[in-house]
Write a protein that holds these residues in place. Structure first.
Motif, PDB file in Angstrom:
ATOM      1  N   ASP A  20     -18.614  10.098 -10.798  1.00 37.39           N
ATOM      2  CA  ASP A  20     -19.968  10.175 -10.255  1.00 37.39           C
ATOM      3  C   ASP A  20     -20.112  11.501  -9.514  1.00 37.39           C
ATOM      4  O   ASP A  20     -19.870  11.590  -8.310  1.00 37.39           O
ATOM      5  N   GLY A  21     -20.466  12.549 -10.304  1.00 29.17           N
ATOM      6  CA  GLY A  21     -20.594  13.871  -9.696  1.00 29.17           C
ATOM      7  C   GLY A  21     -19.244  14.388  -9.215  1.00 29.17           C
ATOM      8  O   GLY A  21     -18.300  14.545  -9.980  1.00 29.17           O
ATOM      9  N   ARG A  22     -19.151  14.632  -7.900  1.00 26.71           N
ATOM     10  CA  ARG A  22     -17.907  15.143  -7.315  1.00 26.71           C
ATOM     11  C   ARG A  22     -16.941  14.030  -6.959  1.00 26.71           C
ATOM     12  O   ARG A  22     -15.823  14.292  -6.500  1.00 26.71           O
ATOM     13  N   ASP A  23     -17.345  12.773  -7.148  1.00 25.99           N
ATOM     14  CA  ASP A  23     -16.495  11.632  -6.800  1.00 25.99           C
ATOM     15  C   ASP A  23     -15.884  10.995  -8.042  1.00 25.99           C
ATOM     16  O   ASP A  23     -16.534  10.895  -9.089  1.00 25.99           O
ATOM     17  N   ILE A  24     -14.626  10.603  -7.913  1.00 25.20           N
ATOM     18  CA  ILE A  24     -13.966   9.780  -8.925  1.00 25.20           C
ATOM     19  C   ILE A  24     -13.781   8.401  -8.302  1.00 25.20           C
ATOM     20  O   ILE A  24     -13.066   8.238  -7.302  1.00 25.20           O
ATOM     21  N   GLU A  25     -14.472   7.423  -8.877  1.00 16.72           N
ATOM     22  CA  GLU A  25     -14.464   6.068  -8.322  1.00 16.72           C
ATOM     23  C   GLU A  25     -13.435   5.219  -9.064  1.00 16.72           C
ATOM     24  O   GLU A  25     -13.510   5.075 -10.284  1.00 16.72           O
ATOM     25  N   LEU A  26     -12.491   4.675  -8.304  1.00 12.45           N
ATOM     26  CA  LEU A  26     -11.423   3.851  -8.874  1.00 12.45           C
ATOM     27  C   LEU A  26     -11.579   2.421  -8.373  1.00 12.45           C
ATOM     28  O   LEU A  26     -11.627   2.174  -7.159  1.00 12.45           O
ATOM     29  N   THR A  27     -11.689   1.497  -9.301  1.00 13.45           N
ATOM     30  CA  THR A  27     -11.764   0.078  -8.946  1.00 13.45           C
ATOM     31  C   THR A  27     -10.444  -0.576  -9.323  1.00 13.45           C
ATOM     32  O   THR A  27     -10.074  -0.608 -10.509  1.00 13.45           O
ATOM     33  N   LEU A  28      -9.729  -1.068  -8.312  1.00 17.18           N
ATOM     34  CA  LEU A  28      -8.409  -1.666  -8.529  1.00 17.18           C
ATOM     35  C   LEU A  28      -8.520  -3.175  -8.696  1.00 17.18           C
ATOM     36  O   LEU A  28      -9.537  -3.785  -8.341  1.00 17.18           O
ATOM     37  N   ARG A  29      -7.490  -3.792  -9.230  1.00 20.56           N
ATOM     38  CA  ARG A  29      -7.541  -5.239  -9.503  1.00 20.56           C
ATOM     39  C   ARG A  29      -7.458  -6.065  -8.225  1.00 20.56           C
ATOM     40  O   ARG A  29      -8.138  -7.083  -8.091  1.00 20.56           O
ATOM     41  N   THR A  30      -6.605  -5.652  -7.310  1.00 23.87           N
ATOM     42  CA  THR A  30      -6.428  -6.399  -6.062  1.00 23.87           C
ATOM     43  C   THR A  30      -6.455  -5.435  -4.890  1.00 23.87           C
ATOM     44  O   THR A  30      -6.370  -4.213  -5.052  1.00 23.87           O
ATOM     45  N   VAL A  31      -6.573  -6.006  -3.698  1.00 24.10           N
ATOM     46  CA  VAL A  31      -6.542  -5.190  -2.480  1.00 24.10           C
ATOM     47  C   VAL A  31      -5.188  -4.505  -2.350  1.00 24.10           C
ATOM     48  O   VAL A  31      -5.096  -3.353  -1.917  1.00 24.10           O
ATOM     49  N   GLU A  32      -4.115  -5.235  -2.751  1.00 26.10           N
ATOM     50  CA  GLU A  32      -2.778  -4.636  -2.680  1.00 26.10           C
ATOM     51  C   GLU A  32      -2.669  -3.430  -3.612  1.00 26.10           C
ATOM     52  O   GLU A  32      -2.052  -2.417  -3.267  1.00 26.10           O
ATOM     53  N   ASP A  33      -3.265  -3.528  -4.817  1.00 31.23           N
ATOM     54  CA  ASP A  33      -3.273  -2.394  -5.737  1.00 31.23           C
ATOM     55  C   ASP A  33      -4.038  -1.217  -5.133  1.00 31.23           C
ATOM     56  O   ASP A  33      -3.650  -0.042  -5.288  1.00 31.23           O
ATOM     57  N   ALA A  34      -5.127  -1.531  -4.419  1.00 27.10           N
ATOM     58  CA  ALA A  34      -5.923  -0.467  -3.790  1.00 27.10           C
ATOM     59  C   ALA A  34      -5.117   0.239  -2.711  1.00 27.10           C
ATOM     60  O   ALA A  34      -5.157   1.472  -2.585  1.00 27.10           O
ATOM     61  N   GLN A  35      -4.387  -0.534  -1.928  1.00 26.10           N
ATOM     62  CA  GLN A  35      -3.557   0.074  -0.887  1.00 26.10           C
ATOM     63  C   GLN A  35      -2.447   0.932  -1.486  1.00 26.10           C
ATOM     64  O   GLN A  35      -2.139   2.015  -0.994  1.00 26.10           O
ATOM     65  N   GLN A  36      -1.856   0.453  -2.586  1.00 24.61           N
ATOM     66  CA  GLN A  36      -0.822   1.239  -3.274  1.00 24.61           C
ATOM     67  C   GLN A  36      -1.411   2.535  -3.841  1.00 24.61           C
ATOM     68  O   GLN A  36      -0.789   3.600  -3.784  1.00 24.61           O
ATOM     69  N   ALA A  37      -2.649   2.429  -4.371  1.00 27.21           N
ATOM     70  CA  ALA A  37      -3.314   3.604  -4.928  1.00 27.21           C
ATOM     71  C   ALA A  37      -3.606   4.629  -3.835  1.00 27.21           C
ATOM     72  O   ALA A  37      -3.400   5.832  -4.026  1.00 27.21           O
ATOM     73  N   ARG A  38      -4.077   4.166  -2.655  1.00 31.30           N
ATOM     74  CA  ARG A  38      -4.343   5.097  -1.557  1.00 31.30           C
ATOM     75  C   ARG A  38      -3.079   5.800  -1.126  1.00 31.30           C
ATOM     76  O   ARG A  38      -3.066   7.006  -0.857  1.00 31.30           O
ATOM     77  N   SER A  39      -2.001   5.040  -1.044  1.00 31.60           N
ATOM     78  CA  SER A  39      -0.721   5.630  -0.633  1.00 31.60           C
ATOM     79  C   SER A  39      -0.257   6.665  -1.656  1.00 31.60           C
ATOM     80  O   SER A  39       0.275   7.719  -1.300  1.00 31.60           O
TER      81      SER A  39
END
Length: 615
Positions: free
Chosen positions: A171-190
């Protein structure tokens, strides 16, 4: 002792000067304004098109010298610049967008000279002018390409790190990532934190399944600069393919490129090639789903329905096997049925991608997609030109065996194969471009300066001639004859070299070589005088004068020639223009000052016994 040249040497001098004079002759006829019409990919030039052009000019009361269809283009020769501009506008309105209409200057060379390949010397923008293009780069497409490349990289790395996701989008300058679980999101941020230079994490909500990777201002600026610099590089490659000498290609502002082509003859082809945004994509055909359902609006997820040039629409998979970015060479060939084809060579990365993609797909169809970008005429909120992407399938072939870095594509016409091969060799543009301004430009230094410069050259030449006649008498007249022959040789050689362009610095090189040619004769004549003062006979004086002066002349000219070659190798633009005329002038001046003058002197004085020389 008599001084005589063998017959073959005299004939050599006569033939060389005669040939140079013949090929220099077209420069006396000049050029005349013209309009050049070429067919685009979906059009064709026919006698009917020629009739349309003639009737259009007749309706607009524009008198043309000639209207001819030759070499797959229509050339309309006109009487004035005013008629040229009016003719161009009228022809564009009449023919529409299916044809490329461009201003040109056509040589007024007689047909008998053209039949032997003689043409006038091309003049640079600072003397005669040329073609000026102002091009605008689609920065939105450049940004999208970088972001899409980033998403492909993220998908690959997430699979390796076993980070589960449901969607990755741009989305323009943003890359939006939707993870399966909250734990996956935390792993992705790390995983993403400070890993990718130029990107930052936009949201750090620990309870959210969504992660946004945001492109920084610095990265955005680097992306835009990269798009401009790469497009400039590709433009240079395309200009080199066109054979244009001393082009000017430079950035203007944030998203524009200026291209100036001095002395170019085929402006329509230049406009077509430089403005083209064509590239290729190779995709697998989706054979698991129904094309009929897709035509009726039910396109399956992960596939795309695209039109085919000479056939029904094709359902292709979204995954791109390869793009034109990996093509390192492309050439035109013909198959066993004499149909044109483009032979493709890929780089190492492209060869590996093609090999992996076709390894498990032998026997399945693969499509070649031809992509062009068309300007819509509208701009976004930031003022950037909006482009529309047009894609069509030009070829579907069954994979017979595992492919590598060498293969071919078919389904294109002969002229399109030539243009496509040229574009692919030069490289695919990083971002599409639109020609926003096209014009022929006049002398950049002003006609008044050119006239004064020409007058200075003429008067300088006259003064040298008068000095040589007054100081060296009859021998001085021989030197002046050689000087005149030297100028003819330079113009003739410059006219024969394809792509050579004469600029104002090039004229300075000619003036310098005229001085060097006189200097060589001064050395020879002074040595002859020394020999006469040493009580040698006139014939001995001529012989020893030429022989003793030769080494000095050769040393001076060879060292200057080396300097000219270095300037040509490392210089650009005006420096190369000066170097090429200087190098040619050095060679021709040595020929006329040493061989030419001696041939004349031997013919006049060398074959008889004389007691006194007029030197």
């Amino acid at each position: 002792m008599l001084n005589k040249y063998p017959l073959w040497k005299n004939l050599l001098v006569i033939i060389v000067i005669a040939v140079a004079a013949l090929y220099a002759l077209p420069n006396l006829y000049g050029e005349e304004p013209a309009v050049q019409i070429s067919a685009s990919r979906n059009a064709e030039l026919t006698p009917a098109t020629l009739d349309t052009v003639r009737s259009t000019l007749q309706q607009e009361n524009i008198s043309a010298k000639s209207v001819a269809l030759e070499n797959n283009q229509i050339l309309v020769r006109l009487k004035s610049d005013k008629d040229q501009l009016a003719a161009k506008d009228a022809i564009i309105d009449s023919l529409g967008d299916s044809y490329i209409v461009a201003l040109n200057l056509a040589p007024a060379t007689p047909s008998w000279l053209e039949s032997i390949g003689a043409s006038p010397m091309k003049l640079g923008l600072d003397l005669r002018g040329g073609v000026h293009f102002l091009m605008e780069v689609d920065m939105n497409e450049a940004l999208e390409k970088i972001q899409n490349g980033m998403t492909d990289s993220l998908r690959s790395q997430f699979r390796e790190e076993r980070i589960r996701y449901t969607d990755i989008s741009v989305d323009g300058r943003d890359i939006e990532l939707t993870l399966r679980t909250v734990e996956d999101a935390q792993q992705a941020r790390s995983f993403l934190d400070n890993r990718f230079q130029g990107y930052t994490l936009k949201n750090n909500d620990a309870d959210s399944k969504q992660v946004i990777l945001h492109m920084t201002e610095q990265k955005l600026k680097e992306t835009r600069d990269y798009a401009i610099s790469q497009n400039i590089t590709i433009m240079r490659n395309r200009v080199n393919e066109l054979g244009v000498a001393e082009p000017l290609i430079q950035r203007q502002g944030a998203n524009r490129i200026v291209v100036e082509l001095p002395g170019i003859q085929d402006t329509a082809r230049a406009k077509e090639i430089l403005g083209a945004t064509a590239t290729l994509e190779f995709r697998m055909v989706d054979t698991d789903n129904s094309v009929r359902d897709a035509i009726n609006g039910r396109v399956p997820y992960g596939s795309q329905l695209l039109p085919m040039r000479d056939g029904p629409p094709q359902l292709l998979k979204d995954d791109i096997i390869l793009t034109g970015d990996h093509i390192v060479n492309a050439s035109v060939g013909y198959d066993e049925y004499n149909r044109p084809q483009v032979n493709i060579s890929l780089d190492g990365v492209g060869g590996n991608k093609m090999s992996l993609a076709t390894k498990d797909n032998v026997g399945k169809p693969m499509a070649t997609v031809f992509i062009e970008y068309e300007a819509t005429g509208t701009r976004d909120a930031e003022g950037n030109m909006q482009f529309k992407k047009n894609a069509e399938v030009i070829n579907v072939a069954t994979i017979q065996s595992r492919l590598s870095s060498q293969f071919r594509i078919t389904g294109v016409g002969a002229q399109e194969a030539q243009n496509l091969a040229l574009l692919l060799r030069a490289g695919a543009l990083i971002a599409p471009i639109q020609i926003v301004e096209e014009r022929t430009v006049g002398p950049s230094l002003g006609q008044e300066n050119i006239d004064r410069g020409t007058q200075a050259i003429v008067w300088g030449f006259i003064l040298v001639v008068l000095f040589m006649m007054a100081y060296y008498r009859k021998f001085g007249m021989v030197a002046n004859l050689a000087l005149f022959a030297n100028v003819i040789l330079i113009i003739g050689v410059m006219s024969m070299i394809p792509g050579a362009t004469l600029t104002l610095p090039g004229m300075a090189g000619i003036v310098l070589t005229v001085g060097m040619a006189v200097d060589a004769n001064v050395l020879i004549f002074e040595r002859i005088r020394e020999e006469i003062r040493a009580k040698r006979s006139p014939q001995q004086a001529i012989h020893h004068g030429y022989d003793s002066a030769f080494s000095t002349i050769a040393d001076a000219n060879v060292t200057t020639l080396i300097a000219a070659l270095i300037l040509f190798a490392v210089g650009n633009g005006p420096v190369k223009g000066f170097a090429i005329t200087l190098a040619i002038g050095i060679v021709t001046s040595m020929f006329t000052a040493i061989v030419g003058t001696r041939a004349v002197i031997n013919a006049v004085w060398g074959g008889k016994k004389i007691k006194k020389l007029s030197v």
